[in-house]
Design a protein around this motif. Structure first.
Motif, PDB file in Angstrom:
ATOM      1  N   LEU A 163       0.832  -1.200   0.000  1.00 38.96           N
ATOM      2  CA  LEU A 163       0.000   0.000   0.000  1.00 38.96           C
ATOM      3  C   LEU A 163       0.871   1.256   0.000  1.00 38.96           C
ATOM      4  O   LEU A 163       0.625   2.182  -0.774  1.00 38.96           O
ATOM      5  N   SER A 164       1.900   1.275   0.825  1.00 42.54           N
ATOM      6  CA  SER A 164       2.808   2.428   0.856  1.00 42.54           C
ATOM      7  C   SER A 164       3.491   2.619  -0.491  1.00 42.54           C
ATOM      8  O   SER A 164       3.613   3.745  -0.980  1.00 42.54           O
ATOM      9  N   ARG A 165       3.918   1.525  -1.087  1.00 40.96           N
ATOM     10  CA  ARG A 165       4.583   1.612  -2.388  1.00 40.96           C
ATOM     11  C   ARG A 165       3.628   2.171  -3.450  1.00 40.96           C
ATOM     12  O   ARG A 165       4.000   3.031  -4.243  1.00 40.96           O
ATOM     13  N   PHE A 180       0.552   8.060  -6.433  1.00 47.41           N
ATOM     14  CA  PHE A 180       0.045   9.376  -6.051  1.00 47.41           C
ATOM     15  C   PHE A 180       1.164  10.381  -5.780  1.00 47.41           C
ATOM     16  O   PHE A 180       0.900  11.534  -5.475  1.00 47.41           O
ATOM     17  N   GLY A 181       2.406   9.918  -5.856  1.00 47.61           N
ATOM     18  CA  GLY A 181       3.554  10.816  -5.723  1.00 47.61           C
ATOM     19  C   GLY A 181       3.759  11.402  -4.345  1.00 47.61           C
ATOM     20  O   GLY A 181       4.329  12.485  -4.212  1.00 47.61           O
ATOM     21  N   THR A 182       3.302  10.716  -3.306  1.00 49.24           N
ATOM     22  CA  THR A 182       3.441  11.218  -1.949  1.00 49.24           C
ATOM     23  C   THR A 182       3.418  10.057  -0.975  1.00 49.24           C
ATOM     24  O   THR A 182       3.218   8.910  -1.372  1.00 49.24           O
ATOM     25  N   ASN A 183       3.594  10.361   0.305  1.00 54.47           N
ATOM     26  CA  ASN A 183       3.471   9.324   1.322  1.00 54.47           C
ATOM     27  C   ASN A 183       2.023   9.282   1.834  1.00 54.47           C
ATOM     28  O   ASN A 183       1.186  10.080   1.402  1.00 54.47           O
ATOM     29  N   GLY A 239       0.716  12.651   3.306  1.00 51.93           N
ATOM     30  CA  GLY A 239       0.477  13.632   2.247  1.00 51.93           C
ATOM     31  C   GLY A 239      -0.763  13.305   1.440  1.00 51.93           C
ATOM     32  O   GLY A 239      -1.536  14.194   1.076  1.00 51.93           O
ATOM     33  N   TYR A 240      -0.968  12.021   1.175  1.00 43.45           N
ATOM     34  CA  TYR A 240      -2.145  11.575   0.423  1.00 43.45           C
ATOM     35  C   TYR A 240      -3.433  11.895   1.185  1.00 43.45           C
ATOM     36  O   TYR A 240      -4.356  12.503   0.644  1.00 43.45           O
ATOM     37  N   ILE A 241      -3.479  11.523   2.464  1.00 44.72           N
ATOM     38  CA  ILE A 241      -4.676  11.761   3.284  1.00 44.72           C
ATOM     39  C   ILE A 241      -4.937  13.261   3.415  1.00 44.72           C
ATOM     40  O   ILE A 241      -6.066  13.723   3.271  1.00 44.72           O
ATOM     41  N   ASN A 242      -3.887  14.028   3.667  1.00 47.16           N
ATOM     42  CA  ASN A 242      -4.068  15.471   3.828  1.00 47.16           C
ATOM     43  C   ASN A 242      -4.495  16.141   2.527  1.00 47.16           C
ATOM     44  O   ASN A 242      -5.252  17.109   2.552  1.00 47.16           O
ATOM     45  N   SER A 243      -4.045  15.634   1.392  1.00 42.02           N
ATOM     46  CA  SER A 243      -4.504  16.219   0.127  1.00 42.02           C
ATOM     47  C   SER A 243      -5.991  15.917  -0.088  1.00 42.02           C
ATOM     48  O   SER A 243      -6.722  16.763  -0.609  1.00 42.02           O
ATOM     49  N   LYS A 284      -2.446  22.131  12.352  1.00 42.64           N
ATOM     50  CA  LYS A 284      -2.021  21.095  11.404  1.00 42.64           C
ATOM     51  C   LYS A 284      -2.525  21.408   9.999  1.00 42.64           C
ATOM     52  O   LYS A 284      -1.814  21.213   9.019  1.00 42.64           O
ATOM     53  N   PHE A 285      -3.733  21.890   9.901  1.00 43.84           N
ATOM     54  CA  PHE A 285      -4.301  22.293   8.615  1.00 43.84           C
ATOM     55  C   PHE A 285      -3.461  23.409   8.005  1.00 43.84           C
ATOM     56  O   PHE A 285      -3.047  23.340   6.845  1.00 43.84           O
ATOM     57  N   SER A 286      -3.189  24.428   8.798  1.00 47.03           N
ATOM     58  CA  SER A 286      -2.409  25.573   8.328  1.00 47.03           C
ATOM     59  C   SER A 286      -1.005  25.144   7.905  1.00 47.03           C
ATOM     60  O   SER A 286      -0.510  25.567   6.857  1.00 47.03           O
ATOM     61  N   HIS A 287      -0.393  24.292   8.704  1.00 53.09           N
ATOM     62  CA  HIS A 287       0.944  23.795   8.381  1.00 53.09           C
ATOM     63  C   HIS A 287       0.930  23.049   7.042  1.00 53.09           C
ATOM     64  O   HIS A 287       1.814  23.253   6.209  1.00 53.09           O
ATOM     65  N   TYR A 288      -0.066  22.205   6.838  1.00 52.84           N
ATOM     66  CA  TYR A 288      -0.145  21.446   5.589  1.00 52.84           C
ATOM     67  C   TYR A 288      -0.329  22.394   4.392  1.00 52.84           C
ATOM     68  O   TYR A 288       0.347  22.254   3.384  1.00 52.84           O
ATOM     69  N   VAL A 289      -1.225  23.359   4.508  1.00 54.11           N
ATOM     70  CA  VAL A 289      -1.470  24.297   3.400  1.00 54.11           C
ATOM     71  C   VAL A 289      -0.199  25.090   3.103  1.00 54.11           C
ATOM     72  O   VAL A 289       0.192  25.229   1.943  1.00 54.11           O
ATOM     73  N   LYS A 290       0.465  25.582   4.133  1.00 49.88           N
ATOM     74  CA  LYS A 290       1.694  26.357   3.927  1.00 49.88           C
ATOM     75  C   LYS A 290       2.783  25.511   3.286  1.00 49.88           C
ATOM     76  O   LYS A 290       3.482  25.968   2.385  1.00 49.88           O
ATOM     77  N   THR A 291       2.923  24.269   3.744  1.00 49.92           N
ATOM     78  CA  THR A 291       3.941  23.378   3.190  1.00 49.92           C
ATOM     79  C   THR A 291       3.626  23.022   1.738  1.00 49.92           C
ATOM     80  O   THR A 291       4.494  23.051   0.873  1.00 49.92           O
ATOM     81  N   ALA A 292       2.374  22.711   1.471  1.00 51.55           N
ATOM     82  CA  ALA A 292       1.983  22.263   0.133  1.00 51.55           C
ATOM     83  C   ALA A 292       1.864  23.402  -0.871  1.00 51.55           C
ATOM     84  O   ALA A 292       2.137  23.209  -2.056  1.00 51.55           O
ATOM     85  N   HIS A 293       1.462  24.602  -0.400  1.00 51.52           N
ATOM     86  CA  HIS A 293       1.144  25.675  -1.348  1.00 51.52           C
ATOM     87  C   HIS A 293       1.875  26.985  -1.097  1.00 51.52           C
ATOM     88  O   HIS A 293       1.724  27.936  -1.861  1.00 51.52           O
TER      89      HIS A 293
END
Length: 133
Positions: free
Chosen positions: A57-59, A65-68, A71-75, A110-119
């Protein structure tokens, strides 16, 4: 088997393309249930829901999906946030913290951190830009 830098043997997990496609299809079916909205959702529950070994599944997530997993769940969660905001319509006033929690983020931080990291911008600016398009 191959050897890692420490000289110990390391298992290689290879998947045939047909098997990988089946797993991706299972994942896409799983997405429709929106289980990712549970902030406690983890890869162990995911492997049970999808019915696939954690390593495979990880592979598949990494390659397909190009992420771990995180990252997949947060997207997916971010996509759900976007759906909720879009459903409110133009000019609506909304609370990003409440929407982020509904989408499965465990906190606004956590939401803010993810958005800042991703975008590269904070959530308010990110969604302001998205609405302008």
């Amino acid at each position: 088997m191959s050897q890692n830098a420490g000289g110990t043997e390391k298992k290689r997990y290879s998947l045939k393309p047909e098997k990988e496609e089946i797993i991706i299809e299972r994942i896409k079916q799983w997405e429709m249930g929106k289980h990712y909205r549970d902030p406690r959702y983890n890869i162990d529950r995911f492997k049970e829901d999808v019915g696939v070994n954690k390593k495979y599944l990880s592979r598949v997530i990494n390659r397909g999906f190009g992420t771990n997993f995180s990252g997949y769940i947060n997207s997916l969660r971010l996509g759900y946030v976007q759906e909720l905001i879009d459903d409110l319509g133009p000019g609506a006033i909304y609370n990003l913290t409440a929407i982020a929690l509904l989408a499965g983020f465990s906190s606004y931080f956590k939401f803010s951190h993810y958005v800042k990291t991703a975008h590269g911008v904070n959530p308010t600016d990110y969604f302001r830009q998205k609405r302008a398009n």
